[in-house]
Scaffold this motif. Sequence first.
Motif, PDB file in Angstrom:
ATOM      1  N   GLU A 112       5.831   8.176   6.109  1.00  0.00           N
ATOM      2  CA  GLU A 112       7.168   7.839   5.123  1.00  0.00           C
ATOM      3  C   GLU A 112       6.253   7.285   3.475  1.00  0.00           C
ATOM      4  O   GLU A 112       7.616   7.010   2.837  1.00  0.00           O
ATOM      5  N   TYR A 113       5.783   6.554   3.788  1.00  0.00           N
ATOM      6  CA  TYR A 113       4.917   5.944   2.627  1.00  0.00           C
ATOM      7  C   TYR A 113       4.430   6.780   1.803  1.00  0.00           C
ATOM      8  O   TYR A 113       4.702   6.778   0.202  1.00  0.00           O
ATOM      9  N   LEU A 114       3.816   7.893   2.249  1.00  0.00           N
ATOM     10  CA  LEU A 114       3.126   8.816   1.769  1.00  0.00           C
ATOM     11  C   LEU A 114       4.523   9.371   1.133  1.00  0.00           C
ATOM     12  O   LEU A 114       3.838  10.067  -0.106  1.00  0.00           O
ATOM     13  N   GLN A 115       5.112  10.025   1.925  1.00  0.00           N
ATOM     14  CA  GLN A 115       6.070  10.787   0.520  1.00  0.00           C
ATOM     15  C   GLN A 115       7.205   9.692  -0.227  1.00  0.00           C
ATOM     16  O   GLN A 115       7.036  10.557  -0.920  1.00  0.00           O
ATOM     17  N   SER A 116       7.659   8.899  -0.183  1.00  0.00           N
ATOM     18  CA  SER A 116       7.762   8.082  -0.935  1.00  0.00           C
ATOM     19  C   SER A 116       7.284   7.510  -2.301  1.00  0.00           C
ATOM     20  O   SER A 116       7.795   8.035  -3.418  1.00  0.00           O
ATOM     21  N   MET A 117       5.880   8.221  -2.475  1.00  0.00           N
ATOM     22  CA  MET A 117       4.627   8.050  -2.698  1.00  0.00           C
ATOM     23  C   MET A 117       4.389   9.346  -3.768  1.00  0.00           C
ATOM     24  O   MET A 117       3.506   9.206  -4.747  1.00  0.00           O
ATOM     25  N   ASN A 118       5.387  10.077  -3.077  1.00  0.00           N
ATOM     26  CA  ASN A 118       4.568  12.120  -3.470  1.00  0.00           C
ATOM     27  C   ASN A 118       3.812  12.735  -3.776  1.00  0.00           C
ATOM     28  O   ASN A 118       3.380  13.301  -4.477  1.00  0.00           O
ATOM     29  N   TYR A 119       3.876  11.488  -2.254  1.00  0.00           N
ATOM     30  CA  TYR A 119       2.013  12.442  -2.223  1.00  0.00           C
ATOM     31  C   TYR A 119       2.375  14.024  -1.454  1.00  0.00           C
ATOM     32  O   TYR A 119       3.324  14.227  -1.109  1.00  0.00           O
ATOM     33  N   ASN A 120       1.094  14.893  -1.331  1.00  0.00           N
ATOM     34  CA  ASN A 120       1.231  16.020  -1.445  1.00  0.00           C
ATOM     35  C   ASN A 120      -0.085  16.324  -0.600  1.00  0.00           C
ATOM     36  O   ASN A 120      -1.532  16.931  -1.551  1.00  0.00           O
ATOM     37  N   LEU A 121       0.146  15.923   0.537  1.00  0.00           N
ATOM     38  CA  LEU A 121      -1.198  15.474   1.564  1.00  0.00           C
ATOM     39  C   LEU A 121      -2.364  17.216   1.193  1.00  0.00           C
ATOM     40  O   LEU A 121      -3.902  16.318   1.606  1.00  0.00           O
ATOM     41  N   GLU A 122      -1.648  18.147   0.819  1.00  0.00           N
ATOM     42  CA  GLU A 122      -2.221  19.314   1.180  1.00  0.00           C
ATOM     43  C   GLU A 122      -3.863  19.041  -0.495  1.00  0.00           C
ATOM     44  O   GLU A 122      -4.906  19.709  -0.533  1.00  0.00           O
ATOM     45  N   VAL A 123      -3.398  18.236  -1.497  1.00  0.00           N
ATOM     46  CA  VAL A 123      -4.055  18.289  -2.642  1.00  0.00           C
ATOM     47  C   VAL A 123      -4.799  16.975  -3.204  1.00  0.00           C
ATOM     48  O   VAL A 123      -5.669  16.960  -3.886  1.00  0.00           O
ATOM     49  N   GLN A 124      -3.735  15.897  -2.731  1.00  0.00           N
ATOM     50  CA  GLN A 124      -4.239  14.536  -2.692  1.00  0.00           C
ATOM     51  C   GLN A 124      -4.074  13.686  -1.476  1.00  0.00           C
ATOM     52  O   GLN A 124      -4.301  14.044  -0.185  1.00  0.00           O
ATOM     53  N   ARG A 125      -5.559  12.773  -1.583  1.00  0.00           N
ATOM     54  CA  ARG A 125      -5.576  11.914  -1.262  1.00  0.00           C
ATOM     55  C   ARG A 125      -5.335  10.746  -1.327  1.00  0.00           C
ATOM     56  O   ARG A 125      -4.862  10.342  -2.706  1.00  0.00           O
ATOM     57  N   PRO A 126      -4.166  10.128  -0.270  1.00  0.00           N
ATOM     58  CA  PRO A 126      -3.873   8.749  -0.757  1.00  0.00           C
ATOM     59  C   PRO A 126      -4.938   8.242  -1.242  1.00  0.00           C
ATOM     60  O   PRO A 126      -6.062   7.053  -0.859  1.00  0.00           O
ATOM     61  N   LYS A 127      -3.977   7.575  -2.798  1.00  0.00           N
ATOM     62  CA  LYS A 127      -5.347   5.497  -2.663  1.00  0.00           C
ATOM     63  C   LYS A 127      -5.039   4.768  -1.849  1.00  0.00           C
ATOM     64  O   LYS A 127      -3.797   4.347  -1.878  1.00  0.00           O
ATOM     65  N   LEU A 128      -6.091   4.152  -1.961  1.00  0.00           N
ATOM     66  CA  LEU A 128      -5.996   3.005  -0.857  1.00  0.00           C
ATOM     67  C   LEU A 128      -6.192   1.663  -1.619  1.00  0.00           C
ATOM     68  O   LEU A 128      -6.936   1.466  -2.633  1.00  0.00           O
ATOM     69  N   LYS A 129      -5.662   0.539  -1.041  1.00  0.00           N
ATOM     70  CA  LYS A 129      -4.933  -0.505  -2.098  1.00  0.00           C
ATOM     71  C   LYS A 129      -6.766  -1.456  -1.203  1.00  0.00           C
ATOM     72  O   LYS A 129      -6.711  -1.603  -0.304  1.00  0.00           O
ATOM     73  N   PRO A 130      -7.383  -2.242  -1.892  1.00  0.00           N
ATOM     74  CA  PRO A 130      -7.849  -3.478  -0.666  1.00  0.00           C
ATOM     75  C   PRO A 130      -7.858  -4.032   0.475  1.00  0.00           C
ATOM     76  O   PRO A 130      -8.290  -4.211   1.296  1.00  0.00           O
ATOM     77  N   ALA A 131      -5.747  -3.977   0.900  1.00  0.00           N
ATOM     78  CA  ALA A 131      -5.481  -5.058   1.457  1.00  0.00           C
ATOM     79  C   ALA A 131      -5.233  -3.459   2.358  1.00  0.00           C
ATOM     80  O   ALA A 131      -5.402  -4.103   4.313  1.00  0.00           O
ATOM     81  N   ASP A 132      -5.031  -3.074   2.525  1.00  0.00           N
ATOM     82  CA  ASP A 132      -5.588  -1.579   3.516  1.00  0.00           C
ATOM     83  C   ASP A 132      -6.673  -1.478   4.588  1.00  0.00           C
ATOM     84  O   ASP A 132      -7.115  -1.829   4.150  1.00  0.00           O
ATOM     85  N   ARG A 133      -6.081  -1.156   5.830  1.00  0.00           N
ATOM     86  CA  ARG A 133      -6.636  -0.901   6.710  1.00  0.00           C
ATOM     87  C   ARG A 133      -6.912   0.359   7.003  1.00  0.00           C
ATOM     88  O   ARG A 133      -6.347   1.004   7.023  1.00  0.00           O
ATOM     89  N   LEU A 134      -8.446   0.285   8.378  1.00  0.00           N
ATOM     90  CA  LEU A 134      -8.931   1.627   8.754  1.00  0.00           C
ATOM     91  C   LEU A 134      -8.814   1.142   9.584  1.00  0.00           C
ATOM     92  O   LEU A 134      -9.746   0.365   9.828  1.00  0.00           O
ATOM     93  N   VAL A 135      -8.126   2.044  10.753  1.00  0.00           N
ATOM     94  CA  VAL A 135      -8.724   1.670  12.369  1.00  0.00           C
ATOM     95  C   VAL A 135      -9.303   3.107  13.059  1.00  0.00           C
ATOM     96  O   VAL A 135      -8.373   3.805  12.505  1.00  0.00           O
ATOM     97  N   PHE A 136     -10.619   2.920  12.731  1.00  0.00           N
ATOM     98  CA  PHE A 136     -11.173   4.096  13.711  1.00  0.00           C
ATOM     99  C   PHE A 136     -11.108   3.964  14.938  1.00  0.00           C
ATOM    100  O   PHE A 136     -11.736   2.854  16.037  1.00  0.00           O
TER     101      PHE A 136
END
Length: 153
Positions: free
Chosen positions: A27-51
């Motif tokens: 929902e967040y990526l859709q609200s930011m108008n991301y097309n994941l086929e051609v765009q990479r999500p833009k991370l902010k410093p506070a965003d978390r990566l869970v491996f």
Amino acid sequence: MISSFSAPSEPAQYYYGLSAQYKEQYEYLQSMNYNLEVQRPKLKPADRLVFHINVLSYSVDSNSVTRLNTLFHDYQEVSSKRFFQEDQEWIRSILFHQDFPSESLEQLAQRLVLEVHELFDFNEKLFGSNLASGVGTSIAHQFTLHLTIVVEI
């Protein structure tokens, strides 16, 4: 979901696959108008990566019976800021206790960092600004990455 599977170019003792799962952030990526086929999500410093990390052993015995055993399973969470700053050191720190030759661990860490940077946009200007120090009211998002490493025994 974006995924990759890589094997080292020389005769290898391990293979790995890394995939990003955007289901939680759809929902967040859709609200930011991301097309994941051609765009990479833009991370902010506070965003978390869970491996989600799985290290498996692969072997074939003398009777041609294939065995796949879990050697290690773990979840590691890191802020995108810390990942950006420590990248290979952080990857090595979560895999240091695995039985990889040091040069293999170094190569694996280098490849994984490059792939994470291909999956996400780490805006260097943003990570160098005051926002990177925690100043600002940005909402942090969490992104899940699945890492599977298969070690041939």
